[in-house]
Write a protein that holds these residues in place. Structure first.
Motif, PDB file in Angstrom:
ATOM      1  N   THR A   1       0.856  -1.184   0.000  1.00  0.00           N
ATOM      2  CA  THR A   1       0.000   0.000   0.000  1.00  0.00           C
ATOM      3  C   THR A   1       0.896   1.239   0.000  1.00  0.00           C
ATOM      4  N   ILE A   2       0.599   2.169  -0.908  1.00  0.00           N
ATOM      5  CA  ILE A   2       1.391   3.395  -0.973  1.00  0.00           C
ATOM      6  C   ILE A   2       0.794   4.391   0.032  1.00  0.00           C
ATOM      7  N   LEU A   3       1.618   4.852   0.966  1.00  0.00           N
ATOM      8  CA  LEU A   3       1.111   5.780   1.986  1.00  0.00           C
ATOM      9  C   LEU A   3       1.345   7.232   1.615  1.00  0.00           C
ATOM     10  N   GLY A   4       2.313   7.468   0.755  1.00  0.00           N
ATOM     11  CA  GLY A   4       2.587   8.838   0.352  1.00  0.00           C
ATOM     12  C   GLY A   4       4.078   9.073   0.240  1.00  0.00           C
ATOM     13  N   LYS A   5       4.419  10.347   0.160  1.00  0.00           N
ATOM     14  CA  LYS A   5       5.820  10.694  -0.013  1.00  0.00           C
ATOM     15  C   LYS A   5       6.214  11.684   1.060  1.00  0.00           C
ATOM     16  N   ALA A   6       7.454  11.565   1.540  1.00  0.00           N
ATOM     17  CA  ALA A   6       7.949  12.546   2.501  1.00  0.00           C
ATOM     18  C   ALA A   6       8.080  13.891   1.784  1.00  0.00           C
ATOM     19  N   PRO A   7       8.025  15.001   2.517  1.00  0.00           N
ATOM     20  CA  PRO A   7       8.091  16.326   1.880  1.00  0.00           C
ATOM     21  C   PRO A   7       9.373  16.550   1.064  1.00  0.00           C
ATOM     22  N   PHE A   8       9.372  17.559   0.242  1.00  0.00           N
ATOM     23  CA  PHE A   8      10.492  17.946  -0.645  1.00  0.00           C
ATOM     24  C   PHE A   8      10.887  16.825  -1.604  1.00  0.00           C
ATOM     25  N   GLY A   9       9.937  15.975  -1.986  1.00  0.00           N
ATOM     26  CA  GLY A   9      10.278  14.867  -2.876  1.00  0.00           C
ATOM     27  C   GLY A   9      11.150  13.848  -2.183  1.00  0.00           C
ATOM     28  N   GLY A  10      10.907  13.655  -0.906  1.00  0.00           N
ATOM     29  CA  GLY A  10      11.698  12.719  -0.100  1.00  0.00           C
ATOM     30  C   GLY A  10      11.292  11.279  -0.314  1.00  0.00           C
ATOM     31  N   PRO A  11      11.687  10.401   0.624  1.00  0.00           N
ATOM     32  CA  PRO A  11      11.436   8.967   0.454  1.00  0.00           C
ATOM     33  C   PRO A  11       9.960   8.605   0.305  1.00  0.00           C
ATOM     34  N   LEU A  12       9.738   7.495  -0.356  1.00  0.00           N
ATOM     35  CA  LEU A  12       8.393   6.954  -0.549  1.00  0.00           C
ATOM     36  C   LEU A  12       8.017   6.145   0.689  1.00  0.00           C
ATOM     37  N   LEU A  13       6.805   6.339   1.166  1.00  0.00           N
ATOM     38  CA  LEU A  13       6.367   5.622   2.359  1.00  0.00           C
ATOM     39  C   LEU A  13       5.401   4.525   1.955  1.00  0.00           C
ATOM     40  N   ILE A  14       5.713   3.314   2.367  1.00  0.00           N
ATOM     41  CA  ILE A  14       4.853   2.197   1.976  1.00  0.00           C
ATOM     42  C   ILE A  14       4.514   1.324   3.184  1.00  0.00           C
ATOM     43  N   ARG A  15       3.463   0.533   3.012  1.00  0.00           N
ATOM     44  CA  ARG A  15       3.128  -0.472   4.023  1.00  0.00           C
ATOM     45  C   ARG A  15       2.878  -1.789   3.330  1.00  0.00           C
ATOM     46  N   PHE A  16       3.356  -2.861   3.909  1.00  0.00           N
ATOM     47  CA  PHE A  16       2.997  -4.194   3.431  1.00  0.00           C
ATOM     48  C   PHE A  16       2.941  -5.097   4.649  1.00  0.00           C
ATOM     49  N   ASN A  17       1.960  -5.990   4.681  1.00  0.00           N
ATOM     50  CA  ASN A  17       1.670  -6.789   5.876  1.00  0.00           C
ATOM     51  C   ASN A  17       1.643  -5.871   7.097  1.00  0.00           C
ATOM     52  N   THR A  18       2.556  -6.129   8.045  1.00  0.00           N
ATOM     53  CA  THR A  18       2.549  -5.298   9.250  1.00  0.00           C
ATOM     54  C   THR A  18       3.730  -4.339   9.269  1.00  0.00           C
ATOM     55  N   SER A  19       4.396  -4.161   8.130  1.00  0.00           N
ATOM     56  CA  SER A  19       5.612  -3.340   8.119  1.00  0.00           C
ATOM     57  C   SER A  19       5.425  -2.008   7.419  1.00  0.00           C
ATOM     58  N   PHE A  20       6.097  -0.999   7.951  1.00  0.00           N
ATOM     59  CA  PHE A  20       6.126   0.321   7.316  1.00  0.00           C
ATOM     60  C   PHE A  20       7.560   0.592   6.874  1.00  0.00           C
ATOM     61  N   LEU A  21       7.729   1.012   5.633  1.00  0.00           N
ATOM     62  CA  LEU A  21       9.074   1.281   5.138  1.00  0.00           C
ATOM     63  C   LEU A  21       9.126   2.634   4.439  1.00  0.00           C
ATOM     64  N   ALA A  22      10.299   3.278   4.529  1.00  0.00           N
ATOM     65  CA  ALA A  22      10.566   4.479   3.745  1.00  0.00           C
ATOM     66  C   ALA A  22      11.681   4.131   2.779  1.00  0.00           C
ATOM     67  N   LEU A  23      11.463   4.370   1.497  1.00  0.00           N
ATOM     68  CA  LEU A  23      12.463   4.030   0.478  1.00  0.00           C
ATOM     69  C   LEU A  23      12.822   5.263  -0.333  1.00  0.00           C
ATOM     70  N   ARG A  24      14.129   5.455  -0.564  1.00  0.00           N
ATOM     71  CA  ARG A  24      14.538   6.529  -1.474  1.00  0.00           C
ATOM     72  C   ARG A  24      14.204   6.102  -2.896  1.00  0.00           C
ATOM     73  N   LYS A  25      14.228   7.097  -3.805  1.00  0.00           N
ATOM     74  CA  LYS A  25      13.771   6.771  -5.163  1.00  0.00           C
ATOM     75  C   LYS A  25      14.630   5.706  -5.838  1.00  0.00           C
TER      76      LYS A  25
END
Lengths: 76, 638
Positions: free
Chosen positions: A41-65
């Motif tokens: 699930t895509i949760l959104g993006k951190a400000p200033f075009g920052g990392p992508l915030l995602i969720r899968f199962n019970t985990s939350f991750l921030a990933l750079r582009k």
């Protein structure tokens, strides 16, 4: 498309269909629990075009582009 | 709790704790060892692992080792290498007798990968599932017997809040052990890793479903509440607003909350120094004890409240799960400067004091990011610069509107940020990246902080600061005392004594160097003695310009008057608009703080890095000041 694709909006779900890019990044994505068939699930993006915030199962991750671009996905 | 007998012996059985970051590994470790542990720096690395005996009420004969968090046994960062090495070729332990793999109960499927990898190495092992309190509250039960059967090793739960399950863990760990030699981990490769992941997910599902049908649903509910909070805290606008509020709170607490305690410690040491001086008035040994030993201890002990409060604040942010989010919010601008979002907290705390800020860079996993951050931290205008800025601004805007003074002060702080960003951009070009910079950051589930654990962790970290930085700072302080006291230690007149001291001679010797800055040898002495602590510059100016009034307010007034009339040997005024601006720029950039250098040496594990920083900052500051002062004079500014 990959996870970094601009057409993916927050709130949308995608399924991982494969991985591309540097071995070390692909391996790390695996270690974080992402595999082919994972629903994300895509949760959104951190400000200033920052990392992508995602969720899968019970985990939350921030990933750079660069990292997000390694995950090939299809809209769910 | 006995900390004195934390001797590391080889007779004990040693178990290592291995687990992913945020898995609750260190919480378990702290409960296991109480305060009976010491951190050991892995040779050549900033990263450390801890080794400790069991807390006395848990029994004897077992040692525990904490390792940096790792997602797998195929290392990708410096920290992960330390974990692997500390298990296989530990310099302090003969042999690791067993492994406790710590997995977060809410992240079971992901964390089971590490259990599988560990299983393959043949290490005697057991699994501890953390967050059991959180799971129990939501009615999520795991089938531990099923997991035990699947992995063929003991599986226990642990409640980090109340330490439930601790005795069982100790007892199971004591029984670990086998004669076979564990093998090195074999990389899985992509195809196999996909399979293993699928397998882990299946096992996690089974472990949940064997107990109740709704366990997964309940687990999802915990996750949903985190998602709800994140909608606000990671919101593109509100997120930034909360970020500023929370970080402002942290900054303010480190800065203001610590002040009364710092004053208390400062006052206590000042009183103690006076008492010591009274033991043998006028004698050299009393002067050495009072102004050398006691004062230098005071010089670094005074930072203890700031460090403690900073560690408590960071601990709070970390254990609630916000720190990872803060780093995410600020990652983009920081990555443009060659750092990462994790550099933010250390840099922010640099405004209070560079010493705890440099220690806080330990939380940055990438070596390059950590080095750049530690390099830039001393450029943030710390609280010790405030008295100097205040003096210079008071001189420049004497009798004028307070608005100008306020604007000048704001410009100095803003200037330090700009210079810091500039320096980070430059230095990042020179530090080679030895490992890819990951920002695949896990955002943990929001949790209620465990205050007791946080306080204890902050305390041990603070203690480690005192033990590690103390000797170096002390040595520098003694050198400065000797330099300002000898050879004419019998001279009554403080001014004359200083002028004829080694430091005074050094000041005269370097006069040709400081002259282009528009100042004379006396300011040179001030700059040298400011190395003990920047605020010493003001009191040093008072000594060299012969101010005897000790009352603080009038001291500054008298000093300002003296400064405005002081002339050099050629009869020209020393303190002019240009030279005072030059001094402010010098203090903004130059690294003249022995505490910072001492901590930098310790934390980077390299004299070279600290010395390079010392030289680069001071030379850059000097050159810039000379250019500015001479240009201003050329343009007709006095």
């Amino acid at each position: 498309m990959n996870l970094h694709d601009m057409t993916i909006k927050s709130g949308q779900s995608v399924e991982i269909t494969g991985f591309a890019g540097e071995d070390i990044l692909r391996e790390r994505l695996h270690e974080m629990g992402l595999r082919v068939g994972s629903i994300i699930t895509i949760l959104g993006k951190a400000p200033f075009g920052g990392p992508l915030l995602i969720r899968f199962n019970t985990s939350f991750l921030a990933l750079r582009k660069e990292e997000a671009a390694c995950a090939l996905v299809t809209l769910k | 709790m006995r900390s004195g007998d934390a001797e590391v012996t080889l007779a004990n059985k040693c178990v290592a704790l291995v687990g992913a970051p945020n898995s609750g590994k260190t919480t378990l470790y702290n409960w296991l060892t109480g305060s009976r542990f010491k951190t050991v720096n892995y040779p050549g690395a900033t990263v450390e692992f801890s080794l400790g005996h069991l807390a006395s009420h848990l029994g004897e004969g077992l040692q525990a080792m904490d390792t940096p968090g790792t997602y797998s046994l195929h290392p990708k960062s410096a920290d992960e290498w330390v974990t692997l090495r500390s298990i296989y070729e530990n310099p302090k332990v003969d042999k690791i007798d067993g492994i406790i793999v710590v997995v977060d109960g809410t992240q079971l499927s992901r964390h089971l990968q590490l259990v599988m990898q560990m299983k393959e190495t043949g290490f005697p092992m057991m699994v501890v599932v953390t967050m059991s309190d959180l799971l129990r509250r939501e009615g999520v039960e795991l089938d531990l017997t099923y997991l035990e059967k699947t992995f063929g090793c003991p599986v226990l739960t642990f409640d980090g809040l109340l330490a439930g399950g601790l005795l069982e863990i100790v007892s199971a760990a004591g029984k670990l052990g086998s004669s076979q030699k564990p093998s090195r981990p074999v990389p899985w490769g992509f195809a196999q890793q996909e399979e293993k992941l699928k397998e882990c997910e299946r096992i996690a599902q089974e472990a949940l479903q064997h107990k109740t049908d709704h366990a997964q649903e309940r687990l999802n509910r915990i996750v949903a509440s985190t998602e709800k909070i994140d909608r606000v805290l990671l919101h593109p606008w509100f997120g930034i607003l909360f970020f500023i509020l929370i970080m402002g709170g942290l900054f303010a607490s480190v800065f203001w909350l610590a002040t009364p305690f710092m004053d208390l410690i400062d006052g206590w040491f000042t009183g103690f120094a006076e008492t010591v001086a009274a033991w043998g008035p006028g004698t050299l040994w009393a002067d050495f004890l009072a102004n050398g030993v006691v004062t230098s201890f005071a010089a670094f002990m005074v930072f203890v409240p700031q460090i403690f409060i900073l560690f408590v604040a960071i601990g709070l942010l970390e254990s609630t799960g916000y720190l990872a989010r803060a780093a995410t919010l600020i990652d983009r601008p920081f990555s443009a400067l060659g750092m990462s979002g994790r550099s933010f907290v250390p840099l922010l705390s640099g405004f209070a004091c560079a010493v705890p800020a440099i220690i806080a860079t330990r939380n940055i996993p990438s070596t390059k990011d950590r080095l750049i951050t530690a390099f830039v931290v001393p450029l943030m205008s710390c609280s010790a610069r405030l008295p100097v800025y205040a003096l210079c601004i008071a001189f420049l805007f004497h009798g004028e509107s307070a608005l100008y003074a306020g604007l000048a002060m704001a410009a100095l702080y803003l200037g330090s940020i700009v210079v810091g960003a500039f320096a980070a951009g430059i230095i990042s070009k020179f530090i080679p990246r030895t490992e890819p910079s990951f920002f695949m950051m896990e955002l943990p589930i929001y949790r209620r902080p465990k205050l007791r654990v946080i306080l204890r962790q902050a305390w041990t970290r603070t203690l480690s600061y005192v033990k590690r930085a103390g000797p170096i700072i002390f040595t520098f302080a003694v050198i400065i005392w000797v330099g300002t006291t000898f050879p004419n230690y019998q001279t009554e007149d403080a001014h004359q004594k200083l002028e004829e001291s080694y430091v005074g001679r050094a000041g005269k010797f370097i006069e040709p160097v400081v002259q282009p800055m528009g100042v004379d040898w006396r300011v040179g002495v001030g700059l040298i003695s400011a190395f003990a602590a920047r605020e010493v510059f003001v009191s040093s100016m008072a000594v060299t310009f012969n101010i005897t009034d000790t009352d603080e307010d009038s001291q500054q007034q008298a000093l300002l008057t003296q400064m405005s009339t002081a002339t050099n040997s050629a009869g020209e005024k020393i303190f002019t608009v240009s030279s005072v601006i030059g001094l402010m720029i010098f203090f903004l950039i130059a690294l003249q703080c022995m505490s910072t250098v001492g901590v930098q040496i310790r934390e980077s594990g390299s004299w070279k890095f600290a010395m390079m920083q010392l030289v680069v900052f001071n030379v850059a500051a000097y050159v810039l000041v000379v250019v500015v002062v001479q240009s201003l004079r050329f343009l007709g500014v006095p």
